[in-house]
Design a protein around this motif. Structure first.
Motif, PDB file in Angstrom:
ATOM      1  N   VAL A 188       0.882  -1.165   0.000  1.00  0.00           N
ATOM      2  CA  VAL A 188       0.000   0.000   0.000  1.00  0.00           C
ATOM      3  C   VAL A 188       0.919   1.214   0.000  1.00  0.00           C
ATOM      4  O   VAL A 188       1.715   1.400   0.915  1.00  0.00           O
ATOM      5  CB  VAL A 188      -0.918   0.020   1.243  1.00  0.00           C
ATOM      6  CG1 VAL A 188      -1.684   1.336   1.321  1.00  0.00           C
ATOM      7  CG2 VAL A 188      -1.869  -1.155   1.224  1.00  0.00           C
ATOM      8  N   LYS A 189       0.810   2.022  -1.042  1.00  0.00           N
ATOM      9  CA  LYS A 189       1.628   3.236  -1.117  1.00  0.00           C
ATOM     10  C   LYS A 189       0.894   4.407  -0.457  1.00  0.00           C
ATOM     11  O   LYS A 189       1.511   5.238   0.192  1.00  0.00           O
ATOM     12  CB  LYS A 189       1.942   3.564  -2.580  1.00  0.00           C
ATOM     13  CG  LYS A 189       2.983   4.641  -2.736  1.00  0.00           C
ATOM     14  CD  LYS A 189       3.450   4.709  -4.165  1.00  0.00           C
ATOM     15  CE  LYS A 189       4.659   5.615  -4.284  1.00  0.00           C
ATOM     16  NZ  LYS A 189       5.218   5.566  -5.625  1.00  0.00           N
ATOM     17  N   VAL A 223       4.262  -0.744 -10.684  1.00  0.00           N
ATOM     18  CA  VAL A 223       2.917  -0.649 -11.240  1.00  0.00           C
ATOM     19  C   VAL A 223       2.023  -0.157 -10.120  1.00  0.00           C
ATOM     20  O   VAL A 223       2.017  -0.715  -9.022  1.00  0.00           O
ATOM     21  CB  VAL A 223       2.418  -2.004 -11.770  1.00  0.00           C
ATOM     22  CG1 VAL A 223       0.960  -1.921 -12.175  1.00  0.00           C
ATOM     23  CG2 VAL A 223       3.270  -2.462 -12.935  1.00  0.00           C
ATOM     24  N   GLU A 224       1.263   0.907 -10.414  1.00  0.00           N
ATOM     25  CA  GLU A 224       0.363   1.484  -9.422  1.00  0.00           C
ATOM     26  C   GLU A 224      -1.083   1.288  -9.864  1.00  0.00           C
ATOM     27  O   GLU A 224      -1.456   1.672 -10.972  1.00  0.00           O
ATOM     28  CB  GLU A 224       0.638   2.973  -9.258  1.00  0.00           C
ATOM     29  CG  GLU A 224      -0.290   3.652  -8.268  1.00  0.00           C
ATOM     30  CD  GLU A 224      -0.022   5.143  -8.132  1.00  0.00           C
ATOM     31  OE1 GLU A 224      -0.389   5.705  -7.098  1.00  0.00           O
ATOM     32  OE2 GLU A 224       0.567   5.736  -9.067  1.00  0.00           O
ATOM     33  N   ASP A 257      -9.651   6.102  -0.953  1.00  0.00           N
ATOM     34  CA  ASP A 257      -8.711   6.368  -2.034  1.00  0.00           C
ATOM     35  C   ASP A 257      -7.466   5.519  -1.771  1.00  0.00           C
ATOM     36  O   ASP A 257      -6.786   5.725  -0.755  1.00  0.00           O
ATOM     37  CB  ASP A 257      -8.358   7.858  -2.050  1.00  0.00           C
ATOM     38  CG  ASP A 257      -7.690   8.305  -3.321  1.00  0.00           C
ATOM     39  OD1 ASP A 257      -7.645   7.517  -4.285  1.00  0.00           O
ATOM     40  OD2 ASP A 257      -7.211   9.450  -3.348  1.00  0.00           O
ATOM     41  N   LEU A 258      -7.203   4.565  -2.645  1.00  0.00           N
ATOM     42  CA  LEU A 258      -6.099   3.622  -2.454  1.00  0.00           C
ATOM     43  C   LEU A 258      -5.125   3.672  -3.619  1.00  0.00           C
ATOM     44  O   LEU A 258      -5.528   3.662  -4.780  1.00  0.00           O
ATOM     45  CB  LEU A 258      -6.652   2.190  -2.336  1.00  0.00           C
ATOM     46  CG  LEU A 258      -5.621   1.054  -2.321  1.00  0.00           C
ATOM     47  CD1 LEU A 258      -4.743   1.108  -1.072  1.00  0.00           C
ATOM     48  CD2 LEU A 258      -6.319  -0.292  -2.436  1.00  0.00           C
ATOM     49  N   SER A 259      -3.863   3.703  -3.291  1.00  0.00           N
ATOM     50  CA  SER A 259      -2.792   3.532  -4.269  1.00  0.00           C
ATOM     51  C   SER A 259      -2.058   2.256  -3.868  1.00  0.00           C
ATOM     52  O   SER A 259      -1.320   2.239  -2.874  1.00  0.00           O
ATOM     53  CB  SER A 259      -1.848   4.738  -4.243  1.00  0.00           C
ATOM     54  OG  SER A 259      -0.760   4.511  -5.100  1.00  0.00           O
ATOM     55  N   TYR A 260      -2.318   1.179  -4.613  1.00  0.00           N
ATOM     56  CA  TYR A 260      -1.727  -0.129  -4.317  1.00  0.00           C
ATOM     57  C   TYR A 260      -0.702  -0.432  -5.399  1.00  0.00           C
ATOM     58  O   TYR A 260      -1.014  -0.346  -6.586  1.00  0.00           O
ATOM     59  CB  TYR A 260      -2.807  -1.213  -4.279  1.00  0.00           C
ATOM     60  CG  TYR A 260      -2.326  -2.489  -3.644  1.00  0.00           C
ATOM     61  CD1 TYR A 260      -2.313  -2.631  -2.268  1.00  0.00           C
ATOM     62  CD2 TYR A 260      -1.856  -3.532  -4.418  1.00  0.00           C
ATOM     63  CE1 TYR A 260      -1.860  -3.790  -1.673  1.00  0.00           C
ATOM     64  CE2 TYR A 260      -1.400  -4.698  -3.827  1.00  0.00           C
ATOM     65  CZ  TYR A 260      -1.399  -4.822  -2.455  1.00  0.00           C
ATOM     66  OH  TYR A 260      -0.930  -5.972  -1.876  1.00  0.00           O
ATOM     67  N   PRO A 288      -6.784  -8.426  -6.539  1.00  0.00           N
ATOM     68  CA  PRO A 288      -7.428  -9.069  -5.379  1.00  0.00           C
ATOM     69  C   PRO A 288      -6.915  -8.532  -4.041  1.00  0.00           C
ATOM     70  O   PRO A 288      -7.674  -8.432  -3.077  1.00  0.00           O
ATOM     71  CB  PRO A 288      -7.079 -10.556  -5.539  1.00  0.00           C
ATOM     72  CG  PRO A 288      -6.787 -10.718  -6.990  1.00  0.00           C
ATOM     73  CD  PRO A 288      -6.194  -9.417  -7.441  1.00  0.00           C
ATOM     74  N   PHE A 289      -5.649  -8.145  -3.984  1.00  0.00           N
ATOM     75  CA  PHE A 289      -5.080  -7.615  -2.748  1.00  0.00           C
ATOM     76  C   PHE A 289      -5.590  -6.199  -2.493  1.00  0.00           C
ATOM     77  O   PHE A 289      -5.927  -5.845  -1.360  1.00  0.00           O
ATOM     78  CB  PHE A 289      -3.558  -7.670  -2.810  1.00  0.00           C
ATOM     79  CG  PHE A 289      -3.039  -9.071  -3.007  1.00  0.00           C
ATOM     80  CD1 PHE A 289      -2.925  -9.936  -1.932  1.00  0.00           C
ATOM     81  CD2 PHE A 289      -2.712  -9.530  -4.272  1.00  0.00           C
ATOM     82  CE1 PHE A 289      -2.479 -11.245  -2.120  1.00  0.00           C
ATOM     83  CE2 PHE A 289      -2.272 -10.827  -4.466  1.00  0.00           C
ATOM     84  CZ  PHE A 289      -2.153 -11.688  -3.384  1.00  0.00           C
ATOM     85  N   ALA A 290      -5.667  -5.391  -3.562  1.00  0.00           N
ATOM     86  CA  ALA A 290      -6.217  -4.040  -3.442  1.00  0.00           C
ATOM     87  C   ALA A 290      -7.689  -4.112  -3.046  1.00  0.00           C
ATOM     88  O   ALA A 290      -8.168  -3.318  -2.224  1.00  0.00           O
ATOM     89  CB  ALA A 290      -6.044  -3.288  -4.759  1.00  0.00           C
TER      90      ALA A 290
END
Length: 179
Positions: free
Chosen positions: A36-37, A76-77, A95-98, A126-128
């Motif tokens: 998770v960024k 890769v984001e 809001d997610l940046s994975y 699937p993880f995001a």
């Protein structure tokens, strides 16, 4: 008991395809690490939003980006924004940046591009999805289960659109000519 020397002897049988046993010349690509960024969860109308009974409207946006880190490593984001709204207001925003670090070696450029923008997001999704579901649940709402996404199909569709645009631009009639 079999002669243990036969195993090593058979690895290099003199065939040109097997020459250089141990040489790193085969194409390879894979996820090296994922993380998770950035994660933001907003619950702006709490606690009132927990009393709302109206079915919320969901808006889910996806974006894929890639950047090269080194010769054989790219990031890769997968950016996902999920917003839940009713006529009474916004219930939540996640809001997610994975991201995933992708290692690639000995791949043609078009295969690298396809891996970065289709296959890597398919692996990461699937993880995001779980991170988003947990974040929504932890904000006090029913977990959001995002539907699977056909990243390969989207990738092919975008390539076709790009080619059609390039073809249309290249085939535009010259000014004053026949169309």
């Amino acid at each position: 008991m079999a002669d243990e020397g036969d195993v090593l002897k058979n690895l290099d049988d003199g065939n040109a395809a097997n020459a250089g046993n141990g040489a790193d010349n085969q194409p390879v690509a894979g996820i090296v690490s994922q993380y998770v960024k950035d994660l933001s969860v907003e619950n702006p109308k709490a606690p009132e939003s927990f009393k709302w009974r109206q079915q919320p409207e969901m808006d889910v946006q996806f974006n894929i980006a890639a950047r090269q880190i080194s010769d054989e490593l790219s990031e890769v984001e997968l950016k996902v924004t999920a917003t839940s709204k009713t006529s009474e207001g916004t219930a939540y925003i996640v809001d997610l940046s994975y991201c995933g670090l992708v290692g690639m070696r000995n791949l043609p450029e078009e295969q690298q591009h396809a891996f970065l923008y289709a296959e890597a997001p398919r692996i990461l999704f699937p993880f995001a999805r779980r991170v988003i579901s947990d974040a929504v649940r932890d904000a006090g709402f029913t977990p959001l289960m995002l539907d699977p996404i056909d990243f390969n199909g989207l990738y092919v569709q975008q390539l076709q659109q790009k080619r059609a645009q390039e073809a249309a631009a290249g085939q535009a009639p010259a000014p004053g000519g026949e169309g």
